[in-house]
Design an enzyme around this catalytic site. Structure first.
Site: not given
Lengths: 232, 224
Positions: A100, B52-54, B94
């Site tokens: 990601q 939080s990665e998002n 992030s």
């Protein structure tokens, strides 16, 4: 300068078969619902979609998958979509999984004129196979290339008629980078406002990146996992 | 052999012990699944800020029923809430935060860990590949990586190996392994057994571990 289009169907008028399309969103959060539905209606095929996830069965990118419109998907996690699993196993869809952070940075680089960069992510794993590695300060890094797309479909909370965009909470996620990396960037917003209404200090995506903008409608804004606590 | 009981008890022991590693002012990323439960045991009186990665820093608890906001989710796609001090940012920002070494602690699950600290937690060949998500970035970037996992598989096969057999998430990335049976540290000389669960001894742990455990001279009971 007039970037405003009437609706999603207008916005996707020149997307044709075989196009590469970045789609914003993390899970179902911050996805361009109207644009996805418009693509389904248009019936364009052999698409390469680039999006963190692949929607769920029956919603989001899952709709394009079910309609057989996707040839290849580039993403980071697709576990929520059973149909995608089947289609990959049947050889109907090609799947390219990217870490990601690497995915995020490849897109950012794509919009920022950086053709390639080095990252520590994936060194020593399958991700780094057949890729150049280099040492910096005694640590090994793997080279990754920029990612760009013919079209970037982004979702924002507010946008003005020039295409300045403001996102809301965790619906921001991939939208800002994708807005910079599409040859044509199309933004759907919940609130389309006049130029001058957005506070300049608070703009997340400056208007230069956006080619077309319209006000979306009928947002379902589905929640994937509704987790709550008891009121005390 | 006295083996710790039900799954819920095992999980609680693991996450409670990991929570003892938290320090005031820590910025922490908790992986989906068991690691998220560490948030329930933050020691009183200290500030721990969850990332939080998002794209969120400062994650609040699950919202009260009726207050769920579809624009406010964590990396596991569960609805959460804000807290005082929350900040939002993009995915690129992030992962710059993660990869750039700004996160003090990353807690993740594992399928396999080996004595060199290699981690495998994203793929089983032959089964569908769901994807690695943010795990590879987290282990490459976090200042410290703690693995939260059950000591063995359901069939009592070891998960702590001499060498990982599954596709890796990261090479030499794990610092600490916490299971319901033990706490182990990865060191240059090998895997050191530091703590053993109440009612167990070092032999009980070694019997269910493929890697050779080095006994710490200060071996003690878990969580004491």
């Amino acid at each position: 300068m007039n970037k405003v289009v009437a609706n999603a169907d207008e916005a996707v008028r020149d997307i044709s078969d075989g196009a590469s399309i970045m789609v914003g969103g993390f899970g179902l959060c911050g996805i361009p619902e109207n644009l996805i539905r418009a693509l389904v209606r248009k019936g364009v095929k052999n698409l390469t979609t680039m999006s963190n996830n692949a929607g769920v069965d029956g919603f989001g990118i899952g709709l394009l998958l079910a309609a057989g419109q996707i040839r290849k998907h580039v993403g980071t996690y697709v576990g929520e979509n059973k149909l995608l699993e089947q289609m990959v196993l049947q050889g109907k869809v090609e799947l390219d999984l990217v870490p990601q952070g690497t995915f995020s940075e490849r897109i950012r680089a794509g919009g920022a004129g950086i053709p390639a960069f080095f990252t520590p992510t994936g060194v020593g794993t399958m991700v780094a196979e057949n890729k150049e590695t280099r040492e910096f300060d005694g640590r090994t890094y793997v080279m990754e290339h920029a990612l760009k797309a013919d079209f970037a479909l982004v979702k924002a909370w507010k946008g003005d008629k020039w295409g300045n965009l403001v996102y809301r909470k965790t619906a921001r996620n991939f939208n800002p980078m994708m807005a910079t990396a599409g040859k044509v960037t199309i933004a759907e917003v919940e609130h389309l406002v006049d130029v001058g209404e957005l506070e300049a200090d608070l703009i997340h995506t400056p208007s230069v990146y956006v080619n077309r903008i319209f006000q979306g409608e009928s947002y379902e804004k589905r929640i994937e996992k509704r987790t709550t606590r008891k009121a005390s | 052999m006295n083996k710790p009981g039900k799954d819920v008890d095992k999980r609680e022991r693991i996450v409670k012990r990991i929570a003892q590693e938290l320090r005031d002012g820590f910025y922490v990323n908790l992986g989906i699944g068991m690691p998220t439960l560490v948030a329930n045991y933050v020691p009183p009186g200290i500030d721990v800020i969850l990332q939080s990665e998002n794209g969120m820093l400062g994650i609040g608890p699950f919202p009260v029923e009726g207050q769920e906001d579809c624009d406010l989710i964590n990396a596991g796609k569960e609805t959460v809430s804000e807290m005082a001090g929350t900040a939002y940012f993009s995915s690129a920002d992030s992962f710059a935060m993660i990869r750039g070494g700004h996160i003090d602690l990353s807690v993740l699950g594992a399928m396999e860990v080996d004595e060199k600290g290699n981690l495998a937690n994203w793929m089983i060949p032959g089964k569908m590949v769901k994807g690695m998500g943010g795990a590879m970035d987290l282990v490459a970037g976090a200042r410290r990586v703690i693995i939260a996992m059950e000591h063995t598989t359901k069939d009592l096969q070891p998960k702590i190996l001499k060498k990982c057999t599954l596709p890796l998430t990261g090479v030499k990335v794990v610092n600490t392994i916490v299971t319901e049976m033990a706490v182990m540290q990865v060191t240059p000389t090998g895997l050191v057994l530091e703590e053993v669960a109440p009612g167990l001894n070092a032999d009980d742990v070694q019997r269910l571990t493929e890697a050779r455990l080095i006994l710490s001279p200060d071996l003690k009971t878990m969580g004491s």
